[in-house]
Design a protein around this motif. Structure first.
Motif, mmCIF file in Angstrom:
data_model
loop_
_atom_site.group_PDB
_atom_site.id
_atom_site.type_symbol
_atom_site.label_atom_id
_atom_site.label_comp_id
_atom_site.label_asym_id
_atom_site.label_seq_id
_atom_site.Cartn_x
_atom_site.Cartn_y
_atom_site.Cartn_z
ATOM 1 N N GLU A 143 0.682 -1.102 0.000
ATOM 2 C CA GLU A 143 0.004 -0.049 -0.111
ATOM 3 C C GLU A 143 0.828 1.106 0.129
ATOM 4 O OE1 GLU A 143 -3.506 1.736 -0.453
ATOM 5 O OE2 GLU A 143 -3.495 -0.447 -0.001
ATOM 6 N N SER A 144 0.347 2.277 -0.659
ATOM 7 C CA SER A 144 1.089 3.525 -0.805
ATOM 8 C C SER A 144 1.069 4.000 0.771
ATOM 9 C CB SER A 144 0.447 4.569 -1.627
ATOM 10 O OG SER A 144 0.757 4.208 -3.143
ATOM 11 N N ALA A 145 1.983 4.873 1.062
ATOM 12 C CA ALA A 145 2.083 5.638 2.524
ATOM 13 C C ALA A 145 1.309 6.806 2.245
ATOM 14 C CB ALA A 145 3.612 5.595 2.913
ATOM 15 N N ASN A 146 0.106 6.821 2.114
ATOM 16 C CA ASN A 146 -0.836 7.834 1.854
ATOM 17 C C ASN A 146 -1.962 7.687 2.854
ATOM 18 O OD1 ASN A 146 -3.215 9.415 1.279
ATOM 19 N ND2 ASN A 146 -2.755 9.497 -0.869
ATOM 20 N N LEU A 147 -1.739 8.314 3.967
ATOM 21 C CA LEU A 147 -2.716 8.361 5.152
ATOM 22 C C LEU A 147 -4.385 8.570 4.986
ATOM 23 C CD1 LEU A 147 -2.411 7.442 8.120
ATOM 24 C CD2 LEU A 147 -1.893 9.639 8.741
ATOM 25 N N ASP A 148 -4.448 9.423 3.996
ATOM 26 C CA ASP A 148 -5.833 9.728 3.664
ATOM 27 C C ASP A 148 -6.464 8.657 3.144
ATOM 28 O OD1 ASP A 148 -6.083 12.575 4.566
ATOM 29 O OD2 ASP A 148 -5.065 13.253 2.904
ATOM 30 N N HIS A 149 -5.737 7.852 2.130
ATOM 31 C CA HIS A 149 -6.055 6.649 1.676
ATOM 32 C C HIS A 149 -6.453 5.752 2.405
ATOM 33 C CE1 HIS A 149 -6.986 3.756 -1.549
ATOM 34 N NE2 HIS A 149 -6.089 2.945 -0.926
ATOM 35 N N ILE A 150 -5.599 5.396 3.261
ATOM 36 C CA ILE A 150 -5.655 4.396 4.074
ATOM 37 C C ILE A 150 -6.662 4.326 5.255
ATOM 38 C CG2 ILE A 150 -4.514 3.308 6.147
ATOM 39 C CD1 ILE A 150 -1.668 3.694 4.841
ATOM 40 N N LEU A 151 -7.037 5.703 5.726
ATOM 41 C CA LEU A 151 -8.235 6.126 6.587
ATOM 42 C C LEU A 151 -9.520 5.974 6.001
ATOM 43 C CD1 LEU A 151 -8.331 7.382 9.409
ATOM 44 C CD2 LEU A 151 -8.858 9.408 8.330
ATOM 45 N N LYS A 152 -9.336 6.367 4.471
ATOM 46 C CA LYS A 152 -10.700 6.151 3.795
ATOM 47 C C LYS A 152 -11.046 4.491 3.577
ATOM 48 C CE LYS A 152 -12.920 7.579 -0.429
ATOM 49 N NZ LYS A 152 -12.703 8.325 -1.878
ATOM 50 N N GLU A 153 -10.090 3.877 3.476
ATOM 51 C CA GLU A 153 -10.249 2.376 3.190
ATOM 52 C C GLU A 153 -10.720 1.613 4.658
ATOM 53 O OE1 GLU A 153 -10.100 -0.033 0.281
ATOM 54 O OE2 GLU A 153 -10.365 2.132 -0.220
ATOM 55 N N VAL A 154 -9.971 2.097 5.625
ATOM 56 C CA VAL A 154 -10.562 1.583 7.022
ATOM 57 C C VAL A 154 -12.115 1.895 7.329
ATOM 58 C CG1 VAL A 154 -10.240 1.672 9.650
ATOM 59 C CG2 VAL A 154 -8.081 1.517 8.111
ATOM 60 N N GLN A 155 -12.451 3.237 7.143
ATOM 61 C CA GLN A 155 -13.678 3.691 7.238
ATOM 62 C C GLN A 155 -14.733 2.978 6.249
ATOM 63 O OE1 GLN A 155 -12.946 7.927 6.504
ATOM 64 N NE2 GLN A 155 -13.606 8.521 8.577
ATOM 65 N N ARG A 156 -14.444 2.586 5.133
ATOM 66 C CA ARG A 156 -15.114 1.938 4.179
ATOM 67 C C ARG A 156 -15.287 0.380 4.545
ATOM 68 N NH1 ARG A 156 -14.871 -1.323 -0.188
ATOM 69 N NH2 ARG A 156 -12.669 -1.843 0.104
ATOM 70 N N HIS A 157 -13.956 -0.018 5.095
ATOM 71 C CA HIS A 157 -14.360 -1.642 5.194
ATOM 72 C C HIS A 157 -15.096 -1.917 6.670
ATOM 73 C CE1 HIS A 157 -12.786 -5.586 4.490
ATOM 74 N NE2 HIS A 157 -12.679 -5.605 6.082
ATOM 75 N N LEU A 158 -14.619 -0.913 7.658
ATOM 76 C CA LEU A 158 -15.217 -1.236 9.001
ATOM 77 C C LEU A 158 -16.316 -0.321 9.129
ATOM 78 C CD1 LEU A 158 -11.950 -1.654 11.081
ATOM 79 C CD2 LEU A 158 -13.578 -3.361 10.041
#
Length: 454
Positions: A159-174
């Protein structure tokens, strides 16, 4: 462990898991363990061929949950553990960790002792326990050494070290899990760190979605479903998910709904939940394992799409006018199919879909009438009412075929008119016989250009 770890991990490698799957699993475990403070720290490195392309190489998650108590430790050592089954736990999520990372170090402080587990494919149930007095419980899990399935020569799925993207994926998945916990009154704060950059998900940031309930009847049983959704203005990706036990499981795509919302410069996030989906999700939590005798997933998805279409139409009332326009255009294109076009019960209509479904219904009707007619012919005695009904159906189909022929003939007439207006030379070029590519002079192997272009 009560099962060969390497074999268990191998079975999950056949699934298309996300690089962030271990993060989703560990966050879920922390929340299941009643943690209300969770910290996630990511380590990253640049790609050898591009110093500006930063990728995640490891991460550590720390929480203040229950920790590795005797019961939790025994559950960890048991494959398909029933512990916390009521929370939707399958007892296998930890094996997905080793699909992405080769080594996972667990250090848990439960107030009286420190529990250490080095979890890898060679794990042999060794758990180190040592006395350690502390006033608070804390569990630290470190994920290290990305597997060759995700990072090797010529392969980089990190995964790219992009915190905005990671946060969005966590919010979507959970999303569903976080919403349901908030709905129960749970308070939590999940903090994410990449270098000096930090972001968080807290209870007060979880937006309550709207919802709609519906029932799917199947084999004399009724299955209850709840659809949670929220519209957003602007351009964005429609996120439609089938969920189980508070987690997203499978993407669902609807090009029809997507195209309509894009035209409105809006998008929708929607999640479908049900006890039925909870009970049929597979061990990887990336798909459903539904028995052949049970409610088919395609039926669930069709109801999902129809319900979403109704929601979209309720929000954008002008879609009714667009539906009427699509009906008029479809009838103008194929007037002999008008009865099938008018009887189409799709919520969102397009000319293309109307014609596709109408042609299908027309062909099905013809086959049904042919069968009824053949059956009537071979019967020794046919009831008058049945005979009259068959004749009416045959006459009706013949009328439709005649209408189709007339429409086609009109196209030919209009095509000839255009050719005449184009001048003698144009008419000659269009009407002259042409050889096929094969060069045969047989009339059967030649084409009549006029008809091929009409």
């Amino acid at each position: 462990m009560r099962i060969n770890t390497e074999a268990a991990v191998s079975s999950f490698k056949k699934k298309r898991l996300s690089f962030l799957q271990p993060l989703f699993e560990s966050l879920t475990n922390s929340l299941d363990a009643n943690a209300d403070e969770i910290d996630v720290c990511f380590e990253y490195e640049s790609v050898p061929t591009d110093e500006e392309d930063l990728r995640i190489k490891s991460f550590t998650i720390t929480d203040n949950g229950d920790g590795f108590t005797d019961e939790n430790r025994e559950s960890f050592l048991t494959y398909l553990s029933a512990h916390k089954k009521a929370l939707g736990c399958k007892g296998v999520g930890r094996f997905t960790w080793l699909v992405v990372f080769q080594n996972v170090l667990i250090e848990s402080y439960n107030g009286k002792e420190k529990v250490t587990i080095n979890f890898n494919e060679g794990f042999d149930e060794e758990v180190l326990r040592e006395p350690f007095e502390t006033q608070k419980t804390e569990t630290i899990i470190s994920f290290n050494n990305v597997t060759t399935d995700f990072y090797s020569e010529g392969v980089d799925k990190r995964e790219s070290a992009n915190l905005d993207h990671i946060l969005k994926e966590v919010q979507r998945h959970l999303f569903m899990l976080l919403f349901l916990l908030r709905d129960e009154g749970r308070q939590y704060a999940i903090k994410f760190h990449i270098g000096e950059d930090a972001k968080s998900i807290t209870t007060d940031k979880i937006i309550e979605p709207e919802h709609k309930e519906f029932i799917i009847p199947f084999n004399k049983e009724n299955y209850n479903f709840t659809l949670y959704y929220r519209f957003f203005d602007g351009k964005g990706r429609n996120d439609l998910q089938l969920c189980a036990n508070g987690r997203t499981v499978k993407d669902f795509k609807s090009n029809l709904i997507g195209s309509k919302l894009n035209a409105k410069e809006a998008y929708i996030v929607a999640f479908l939940v049900s006890d039925y989906l909870d009970n049929t999700v597979d061990d990887s939590r990336t798909d459903f394992a539904i028995p052949g005798y049970a409610l088919p997933l395609k039926d669930v998805e069709q109801y999902f799409e129809d319900s979403l279409a109704n929601i979209v139409c309720d929000k954008y009332e002008d879609l009714d006018l667009e539906n009427d326009k699509a009906i008029d255009e479809a009838i103008a294109d194929s007037p002999h199919l008008s009865e099938f076009i008018k009887n189409d019960n799709s919520v969102i209509k397009t000319k293309e879909n109307l014609l596709k479904q109408a042609r299908k219904a027309y062909e099905e009707k013809k086959e049904k009438v042919k069968k009824s007619f053949r059956d009537a012919l071979v019967q020794v005695k046919v009831e008058p009412d049945t005979y009259n009904k068959v004749l009416q159906d045959v006459t009706h189909v013949q009328t439709l075929e005649l209408a189709a022929y007339i429409a086609y003939r009109q196209q030919i007439i209009e095509g000839l008119a255009k050719l005449v207006r184009g001048g003698p030379r144009n008419l000659y070029n269009m009407l002259r016989w042409k050889k096929h590519i094969g060069g045969s002079h047989d009339v059967k192997n030649k084409t009549y250009p006029l008809l091929s272009r009409v």
